[in-house]
Enzyme design. Structure first.
Site, PDB file in Angstrom:
ATOM      1  N   ASP A  74     -43.550  17.770  22.715  1.00  0.00           N
ATOM      2  CA  ASP A  74     -42.370  17.103  23.268  1.00  0.00           C
ATOM      3  C   ASP A  74     -42.762  15.879  24.094  1.00  0.00           C
ATOM      4  O   ASP A  74     -43.897  15.759  24.562  1.00  0.00           O
ATOM      5  CB  ASP A  74     -41.589  18.098  24.143  1.00  0.00           C
ATOM      6  CG  ASP A  74     -40.099  17.846  24.124  1.00  0.00           C
ATOM      7  OD1 ASP A  74     -39.704  16.704  23.838  1.00  0.00           O
ATOM      8  OD2 ASP A  74     -39.338  18.787  24.391  1.00  0.00           O
ATOM      9  N   GLU A 127     -43.572  10.093  23.600  1.00  0.00           N
ATOM     10  CA  GLU A 127     -43.412   8.622  23.496  1.00  0.00           C
ATOM     11  C   GLU A 127     -44.539   7.810  24.158  1.00  0.00           C
ATOM     12  O   GLU A 127     -44.854   6.747  23.605  1.00  0.00           O
ATOM     13  CB  GLU A 127     -42.061   8.214  24.100  1.00  0.00           C
ATOM     14  CG  GLU A 127     -40.861   8.714  23.340  1.00  0.00           C
ATOM     15  CD  GLU A 127     -40.554  10.186  23.615  1.00  0.00           C
ATOM     16  OE1 GLU A 127     -39.959  10.857  22.762  1.00  0.00           O
ATOM     17  OE2 GLU A 127     -40.930  10.667  24.699  1.00  0.00           O
ATOM     18  N   ASP A 133     -33.302  14.085  21.518  1.00  0.00           N
ATOM     19  CA  ASP A 133     -32.198  14.760  22.209  1.00  0.00           C
ATOM     20  C   ASP A 133     -30.877  14.055  21.919  1.00  0.00           C
ATOM     21  O   ASP A 133     -30.224  13.483  22.809  1.00  0.00           O
ATOM     22  CB  ASP A 133     -32.477  14.800  23.707  1.00  0.00           C
ATOM     23  CG  ASP A 133     -33.727  15.605  24.029  1.00  0.00           C
ATOM     24  OD1 ASP A 133     -34.069  16.508  23.242  1.00  0.00           O
ATOM     25  OD2 ASP A 133     -34.362  15.334  25.060  1.00  0.00           O
TER      26      ASP A 133
END
Length: 938
Positions: A544, A547, A621
């Protein structure tokens, strides 16, 4: 006369010497020093007969830098020829010719027939210094080809599909994935090898609305009127020249006493453009937002949760000298929220249909041109450069259940048990974040009050014949031993710690992310995972915030400070490739630990080359809204056409509106549904129906719970349809797993735009809400509430069968197709050979010893049934089998070929039930197959 002759001879010899210096033949290509243009040095390197590399520099030499996305050791294995004349240096292979102008340095690419496929139009370099890094900001513009469509660029959320005449920002964000690769319907691709923040198309930043002459509600020049409405308080009215509240810095410009929890804002007035043009508007929003221009609702209500804004772009024509009314209504979603509206005049790059890549920083310009016979061939070229796609473990092709989050091990185990009890197919359960003690993020330890026996939990899942994936972040609280191990070696990004940036857990804790650009830090990251998690038997990894997302909603410059400097250089230079480096750490770490178990990673971000690390990406998300459901279709298609074949999303959307998530959805056992519950169920069902045909099939999101039996009670139409599509996924497993095998063995793409298979039909180029799963299933998701039909385009050159009824439809037309709640339109093209198996509770429940082979008549067809052991890497050593099926329409025969290849546990005999589907469906012909060729008359 003699003097004149001598002078002519001198000029001729000098010219030849200068030409010799200008062009140099290399072992793998040629080097050119043009007289003019932005580049002093251009190097063309041959990869194979249809792929070349172009490097350019404003300096006299080309810097030698190891690529992060292109695999090492690519040397030409094909002959090539270098020639030159007074105007051009030319390099030719059997398939491709590259010309470089000796005057301007512009490069053009032509096919073997001399037709120009792509040519450079403009190149620029501008020096840039960041920290200790020196480099160049650069742009390369190509002359586009009229009529082509452009796809790729990763995964983005503005509901854009064909990027011809459009632009896209290439940076990593929660719901954006930047992959600097494009593919054209003219059968070529460009891989832009740069890791900094980049832009495709128009390189300009969007500008505030004060670029226009503004007028407020009273007609006063210079401002718009902003009315801040608050419950139980008088409105605050301000005159504002911009709507720019897009990050943690700019939101400070809101009125100090504005209450985000129960307030709303309306900006209104008029804008006056100084030229007649089609302007591009960019809406940045969190909360509920609408926009009107000239009295027209140009942006119907859109919503995003407060901490995770989205961007939506739209065009609007403005006329010089004519005022245009503007109105933006915004209601925050509670807590600090974000909103912005900016615009740009149209760009010549977009108007002309040019292709352009701009990057903030690099040592040189570096790109690859890939030619192909078709679009699959182009993607094969991309994977030649960046690495083959792994075959995912077979269980990963089944259904995954997830939730944000299972708070105890009992919760998780009860879900697996409930699926098994209800006989609803399931292969994977996911343990999301926060299983650790509250103050120990990154420790890889379990909170023993909630997870007293993590290994026992994993073992229990395995006993239920399911798999378990666990969430692991590259994030560490500063108090953990793991943080200290990284910090001691200088492998931790320290800006967040120095600034005491606290996260959103409990009182807020200080921590940061490790530097994945360091090879040694990668090894330590895997070592910590192996010693704490891998030993407990977890099957797969959920990476997760890759980035990396160290803090939500910061401005871009602060984001770069938070995630740097890297081991390779400044974060400005290495902004986009973190997820690739992180995937490398785990993939190679696990393969070194146990090379007999397939690695599987799911990551929120990605970059070119991700597929070689057995890594899939999900779309972040996203919101539980109909517009977000629709946007996932082109997002997934463009990601697949960026060369990375495995993609998924949160079925049902992750972030939930309060009307769904605040406990007001009462599951009435009598069957009564309030309006919100009714919409919630339909939204989840339509999303699930779409998700069943994506490369990976995964349900996940915030409360309300996403388990099938929690969405609707047994016997409810929604429950029945959810189970139907779950079971259908498993019935199609012989087909789906064969496609997964093709992704490795033939560089295939599972999730396909219509244009990939029907390139000759230009009507397919803009179809963004249908797709193909393989070449044999055309999926038409429904994405509007209460819709019971939808328009479907049937590509020309084929006949189409309704999957459910067998009804035939001729291609080359649009039709309105019924879509009852329980079904989405699903079609099969003539010539398809579709293997369909039994319903299974998990992918390894039984071997496919009895398969229905559906032959859709009307056209010749082929299919190769692929099988291997499903869980190891023996397929890389040749341990797999294929059975080729070939239908001859003229004589009505299906040839089942000799089985080729072997693997341990392979079936020696099996039953094929051959069903011919045409004007009528004949009874199945049951054949016993023992691996030898046979012909079945239909």
């Amino acid at each position: 006369m003699k003097r004149f002759s001598f002078f002519v001879i001198f000029l001729f010899v000098a010219g030849r010497l200068l030409a010799a210096e200008a062009v140099e033949t290399l072992e793998n290509g040629m080097k050119v020093h043009p007289k003019g243009g932005a580049a002093k040095t251009i190097e063309i390197n041959v990869i194979n007969s249809r792929i070349v590399r172009v490097q350019a520099s404003p300096e006299s030499t080309i810097p030698q830098v190891t690529s992060l996305c292109v695999i090492a050791g690519l040397t030409p294995t094909v002959p090539f020829k270098v020639t030159e004349n007074a105007e051009f240096a030319q390099l030719s292979t059997q398939e491709l010719t590259v010309k470089v102008s000796l005057v301007t340095g512009k490069v053009s690419f032509t096919d073997k027939f001399g037709k120009v496929v792509l040519q450079e139009a403009k190149r620029s370099f501008s020096p840039i210094n960041v920290e200790n890094d020196k480099g160049y900001t650069m742009q390369q513009v190509f002359s586009g080809t009229p009529g082509e469509a452009i796809y790729g660029l990763g995964q983005h959320q503005s509901d854009d599909f064909n990027y011809k005449h459009k632009s896209e920002d290439l940076f990593q964000y929660n719901t954006k994935v930047a992959v600097p690769f494009i593919m054209s319907t003219n059968n070529y691709g460009v891989l832009w090898d740069n890791y900094s923040q980049s832009k495709y198309g128009d390189p300009r930043d969007y500008k505030d609305l004060n670029q226009f002459t503004l007028f407020n509600k009273q007609g006063k020049k210079g401002f718009l009127t902003a009315t801040y409405n608050q419950k139980n308080n008088a409105p605050i009215i301000r005159q504002e020249s911009a709507i720019d509240y897009e990050n943690l810095t700019t939101v400070k410009k809101f009125p100090a006493d504005f209450n985000f929890n129960n307030g709303s804002v309306v900006w209104e007035g008029e804008i006056l453009a100084n030229q007649t043009d089609i302007y591009k508007f960019s809406l940045y929003y969190a909360g509920y937002t609408k926009v009107w221009l000239d009295g027209k609702l140009v942006v119907p209500e859109r919503w995003r949760t407060s901490w995770n804004p989205n961007t939506y772009r739209f065009p609007f024509s403005l006329t010089k000298g004519k005022r245009t009314k503007i109105k933006l209504e915004w209601k925050p979603d509670g807590g600090v929220s974000y909103v912005g509206l900016k615009a740009l005049s149209s760009s010549p790059i977009e108007k002309n249909g040019n292709i352009s890549f701009w990057s903030e920083m690099g040592d040189k310009m570096d790109y690859y041109f890939v030619a192909g016979k078709n679009m699959d061939d182009v993607i094969s070229g991309y994977r030649t450069l960046t690495g083959k796609a792994s075959i995912m473990p077979k269980w990963a092709m089944g259904f995954w259940q997830s939730r944000e989050r299972y708070k105890t091990q009992d919760e998780l185990l009860n879900v697996v048990s409930e699926y098994r009890k209800r006989k609803i197919p399931l292969d994977n359960i996911v343990l999301d974040w926060n299983y650790w003690p509250e103050n120990a993020w990154g420790s890889h330890q379990f909170d023993l009050k909630r997870f007293p026996d993590a290994k026992g939990m994993v073992d229990s899942v395995h006993k239920e014949n399911a798999n378990i994936m666990i969430s692991v972040w590259p994030k560490f609280y500063a108090t953990t031993d793991h943080f200290k191990q990284f910090k001691q070696k200088g492998w931790m990004y320290m800006q967040a710690v120095q600034d005491s940036v606290r996260d959103w857990i409990g009182p807020g804790y200080v921590g940061s992310f490790y530097d994945a650009y360091s090879p040694d830090a990668q090894k330590l990251f895997w070592k910590q995972m192996k010693e704490n998690l891998y030993v407990k038997g977890f099957d797969a990894w959920w990476m997760d915030a890759s980035e990396p997302n160290i803090r939500d909603c910061t401005d871009m410059e602060y984001r770069k400070k938070l995630c740097g400097p890297t081991a390779l250089g400044s974060s400005t230079k290495y902004f986009n490739a973190y997820a690739l480096m992180n995937a490398n750490a785990i993939y190679n770490g696990q393969r070194e630990t146990d090379n007999n178990k397939r690695v599987f990673l799911l990551t929120r971000s990605g970059f070119a080359g991700l597929q070689r690390y057995s890594t899939a990406t999900w779309s972040g998300d996203i919101a539980s809204r109909w517009e977000d459901l629709k946007a996932q279709i082109p997002a997934g298609l463009n990601f697949a056409m960026s060369g990375i074949p495995f993609w998924t999303m949160d079925i049902g959307g992750f972030c939930v509106e309060k009307r769904y998530g605040d406990g007001q959805l009462i599951f009435d056992e009598t069957g009564n549904e309030n309006a919100d519950l009714k919409e919630w169920r339909e939204l989840n069902l339509r999303w699930f129906q779409f998700g069943a045909f994506c490369p990976l099939f995964r349900s996940h999101g915030q409360f309300p719970y996403r388990e099938i039996y929690n969405i609707a009670p047994e016997g409810h139409p929604v429950y029945k349809s959810l189970v139907y599509y779950d079971e259908l996924r498993y019935r199609l497993m012989p087909y789906i797993y064969s496609l997964a095998g093709m992704a490795y063995h033939k560089d295939y793409t599972l999730m396909r735009s219509l244009a990939m298979d029907y390139t000759a039909d230009k009507q397919t180029y803009g179809v963004s809400d249908q797709f193909l799963l393989g070449s044999g299933l055309m999926v038409c998701p429904v994405y509007s509430y209460k819709a019971r039909s939808r328009e479907v385009y049937f590509p020309s050159g084929n006949r189409w069968y309704d999957f459910y009824t067998g009804k035939q439809i001729e291609g080359g037309q649009k039709l309105n197709i019924e879509a009852p709640l329980e079904r989405i339109p699903l079609f099969v093209p003539a010539g398809t050979i579709l293997p369909v198996g039994d319903v299974m509770q998990y992918t390894s429940e039984k071997k496919a010893d009895d398969i229905e082979i559906r032959v859709y008549k009307g056209k010749d067809g082929k299919f190769s049934l692929y099988e291997d052991e499903g869980n190891n890497y023996n397929y890389e050593k040749g341990a797999f089998s294929t059975i080729n099926f070939e239908y001859n329409h003229a004589n009505g025969t299906l040839t089942i070929g000799d089985r080729e290849g072997t693997y341990e546990g392979m079936l020696s005999k099996r039953i094929f039930r051959v069903v011919a589907i045409g004007n009528s469906t004949a009874p199945a012909k049951v054949v016993q197959y023992n691996g030898a060729k046979m012909v079945v008359k239909l």
